[in-house]
Design a protein around this motif. Structure first.
Motif, mmCIF file in Angstrom:
data_model
loop_
_atom_site.group_PDB
_atom_site.id
_atom_site.type_symbol
_atom_site.label_atom_id
_atom_site.label_comp_id
_atom_site.label_asym_id
_atom_site.label_seq_id
_atom_site.Cartn_x
_atom_site.Cartn_y
_atom_site.Cartn_z
ATOM 1 N N GLN A 213 0.872 -1.160 0.000
ATOM 2 C CA GLN A 213 0.000 0.000 0.000
ATOM 3 C C GLN A 213 0.916 1.218 0.000
ATOM 4 O O GLN A 213 1.769 1.365 0.883
ATOM 5 N N LEU A 214 0.760 2.070 -0.991
ATOM 6 C CA LEU A 214 1.657 3.209 -1.140
ATOM 7 C C LEU A 214 0.916 4.506 -0.898
ATOM 8 O O LEU A 214 -0.290 4.555 -1.093
ATOM 9 N N PRO A 215 1.582 5.567 -0.513
ATOM 10 C CA PRO A 215 3.007 5.642 -0.213
ATOM 11 C C PRO A 215 3.332 5.052 1.155
ATOM 12 O O PRO A 215 2.482 4.964 2.030
ATOM 13 N N GLN A 216 4.583 4.655 1.309
ATOM 14 C CA GLN A 216 5.085 4.144 2.583
ATOM 15 C C GLN A 216 6.273 4.989 3.023
ATOM 16 O O GLN A 216 6.993 5.542 2.199
ATOM 17 N N ILE A 217 6.478 5.044 4.314
ATOM 18 C CA ILE A 217 7.584 5.824 4.872
ATOM 19 C C ILE A 217 8.506 4.870 5.607
ATOM 20 O O ILE A 217 8.073 4.112 6.478
ATOM 21 N N TRP A 218 9.766 4.921 5.237
ATOM 22 C CA TRP A 218 10.804 4.064 5.814
ATOM 23 C C TRP A 218 11.941 4.928 6.316
ATOM 24 O O TRP A 218 12.218 5.992 5.782
ATOM 25 N N ARG A 219 12.595 4.455 7.331
ATOM 26 C CA ARG A 219 13.847 5.059 7.798
ATOM 27 C C ARG A 219 14.867 3.931 7.747
ATOM 28 O O ARG A 219 14.863 3.035 8.600
ATOM 29 N N GLY A 220 15.693 3.969 6.708
ATOM 30 C CA GLY A 220 16.603 2.858 6.484
ATOM 31 C C GLY A 220 15.789 1.622 6.177
ATOM 32 O O GLY A 220 14.951 1.624 5.288
ATOM 33 N N LYS A 221 15.999 0.566 6.948
ATOM 34 C CA LYS A 221 15.258 -0.683 6.737
ATOM 35 C C LYS A 221 14.040 -0.804 7.641
ATOM 36 O O LYS A 221 13.400 -1.841 7.687
ATOM 37 N N GLU A 222 13.738 0.261 8.378
ATOM 38 C CA GLU A 222 12.617 0.226 9.320
ATOM 39 C C GLU A 222 11.377 0.888 8.727
ATOM 40 O O GLU A 222 11.401 2.062 8.344
ATOM 41 N N PHE A 223 10.296 0.132 8.664
ATOM 42 C CA PHE A 223 9.017 0.647 8.187
ATOM 43 C C PHE A 223 8.401 1.524 9.270
ATOM 44 O O PHE A 223 8.241 1.096 10.407
ATOM 45 N N LEU A 224 8.057 2.771 8.917
ATOM 46 C CA LEU A 224 7.466 3.684 9.894
ATOM 47 C C LEU A 224 5.947 3.773 9.768
ATOM 48 O O LEU A 224 5.260 3.991 10.756
ATOM 49 N N GLY A 225 5.438 3.638 8.559
ATOM 50 C CA GLY A 225 4.001 3.703 8.363
ATOM 51 C C GLY A 225 3.659 4.198 6.978
ATOM 52 O O GLY A 225 4.523 4.423 6.140
ATOM 53 N N GLU B 177 -0.713 7.138 8.927
ATOM 54 C CA GLU B 177 0.097 7.308 10.141
ATOM 55 C C GLU B 177 0.880 8.620 10.092
ATOM 56 O O GLU B 177 0.999 9.319 11.095
ATOM 57 N N PHE B 178 1.384 8.949 8.909
ATOM 58 C CA PHE B 178 2.106 10.204 8.732
ATOM 59 C C PHE B 178 1.184 11.383 9.027
ATOM 60 O O PHE B 178 1.539 12.288 9.786
ATOM 61 N N GLU B 179 0.003 11.377 8.427
ATOM 62 C CA GLU B 179 -0.956 12.462 8.620
ATOM 63 C C GLU B 179 -1.360 12.587 10.091
ATOM 64 O O GLU B 179 -1.467 13.699 10.615
ATOM 65 N N ASN B 180 -1.572 11.462 10.768
ATOM 66 C CA ASN B 180 -1.905 11.503 12.194
ATOM 67 C C ASN B 180 -0.786 12.152 12.996
ATOM 68 O O ASN B 180 -1.050 12.906 13.945
ATOM 69 N N SER B 181 0.465 11.876 12.630
ATOM 70 C CA SER B 181 1.598 12.462 13.361
ATOM 71 C C SER B 181 1.685 13.964 13.131
ATOM 72 O O SER B 181 2.054 14.715 14.035
ATOM 73 N N VAL B 182 1.331 14.407 11.937
ATOM 74 C CA VAL B 182 1.341 15.852 11.647
ATOM 75 C C VAL B 182 0.228 16.533 12.433
ATOM 76 O O VAL B 182 0.457 17.538 13.108
ATOM 77 N N GLU B 183 -0.982 15.976 12.356
ATOM 78 C CA GLU B 183 -2.130 16.564 13.059
ATOM 79 C C GLU B 183 -1.938 16.524 14.570
ATOM 80 O O GLU B 183 -2.345 17.442 15.273
ATOM 81 N N GLY B 184 -1.322 15.458 15.072
ATOM 82 C CA GLY B 184 -1.098 15.312 16.506
ATOM 83 C C GLY B 184 0.170 15.996 16.994
ATOM 84 O O GLY B 184 0.502 15.927 18.172
ATOM 85 N N GLU B 185 0.871 16.643 16.065
ATOM 86 C CA GLU B 185 2.091 17.394 16.373
ATOM 87 C C GLU B 185 3.186 16.519 16.983
ATOM 88 O O GLU B 185 3.878 16.929 17.908
ATOM 89 N N TYR B 186 3.330 15.301 16.457
ATOM 90 C CA TYR B 186 4.426 14.440 16.893
ATOM 91 C C TYR B 186 5.175 13.861 15.688
ATOM 92 O O TYR B 186 5.660 12.737 15.709
ATOM 93 N N LEU B 187 5.318 14.696 14.639
ATOM 94 C CA LEU B 187 5.971 14.259 13.417
ATOM 95 C C LEU B 187 7.409 13.797 13.667
ATOM 96 O O LEU B 187 7.821 12.736 13.200
ATOM 97 N N LYS B 188 8.167 14.581 14.420
ATOM 98 C CA LYS B 188 9.571 14.196 14.663
ATOM 99 C C LYS B 188 9.681 12.893 15.419
ATOM 100 O O LYS B 188 10.551 12.074 15.141
ATOM 101 N N GLU B 189 8.786 12.655 16.350
ATOM 102 C CA GLU B 189 8.786 11.383 17.077
ATOM 103 C C GLU B 189 8.416 10.242 16.139
ATOM 104 O O GLU B 189 9.004 9.160 16.198
ATOM 105 N N PHE B 190 7.457 10.493 15.262
ATOM 106 C CA PHE B 190 7.043 9.487 14.286
ATOM 107 C C PHE B 190 8.230 9.103 13.390
ATOM 108 O O PHE B 190 8.449 7.949 13.090
ATOM 109 N N LEU B 191 8.971 10.104 12.982
ATOM 110 C CA LEU B 191 10.131 9.873 12.113
ATOM 111 C C LEU B 191 11.347 9.412 12.893
ATOM 112 O O LEU B 191 12.383 9.105 12.301
ATOM 113 N N LYS B 192 11.234 9.377 14.225
ATOM 114 C CA LYS B 192 12.292 8.910 15.117
ATOM 115 C C LYS B 192 13.567 9.733 14.976
ATOM 116 O O LYS B 192 14.657 9.197 14.867
ATOM 117 N N LYS B 193 13.398 11.043 15.000
ATOM 118 C CA LYS B 193 14.549 11.954 14.917
ATOM 119 C C LYS B 193 15.144 12.142 16.270
ATOM 120 O O LYS B 193 14.519 12.139 17.265
#
Length: 75
Positions: free
Chosen positions: A43-55, A59-75
């Motif tokens: 199911q596309l689009p997908q977000i990955w950090r290296g070999k780790e699937f993030l969502g 899930e991305f949109e929820n992190s933006v709306e919930g103001e936890y984008l950086k945590e979602f991206l694991k920065k």
């Protein structure tokens, strides 16, 4: 899907977060890796950090709306 993909690109750019877009349709190798590694069906689009699937877009949109984008991206 294209609109969701552009939304992700625009949001990451607005937050000055570096990313590398990968066109799954342009590479059968990438598509095969996603089929093997993705925890959900292709199911596309997908977000990955290296070999780790993030969502996906939801899930991305929820992190933006919930103001936890950086945590979602694991920065």
């Amino acid at each position: 899907m294209k609109r969701q993909q552009q939304h992700i690109f625009d949001t990451l750019s607005a937050h000055k977060i570096e990313f590398v877009p990968v066109d799954v349709a342009a590479s059968t190798v990438v598509k095969d890796v996603l089929k093997a590694e993705s925890p959900r069906e292709l199911q596309l689009p997908q977000i990955w950090r290296g070999k780790e699937f993030l969502g996906g877009h939801e899930e991305f949109e929820n992190s933006v709306e919930g103001e936890y984008l950086k945590e979602f991206l694991k920065k």
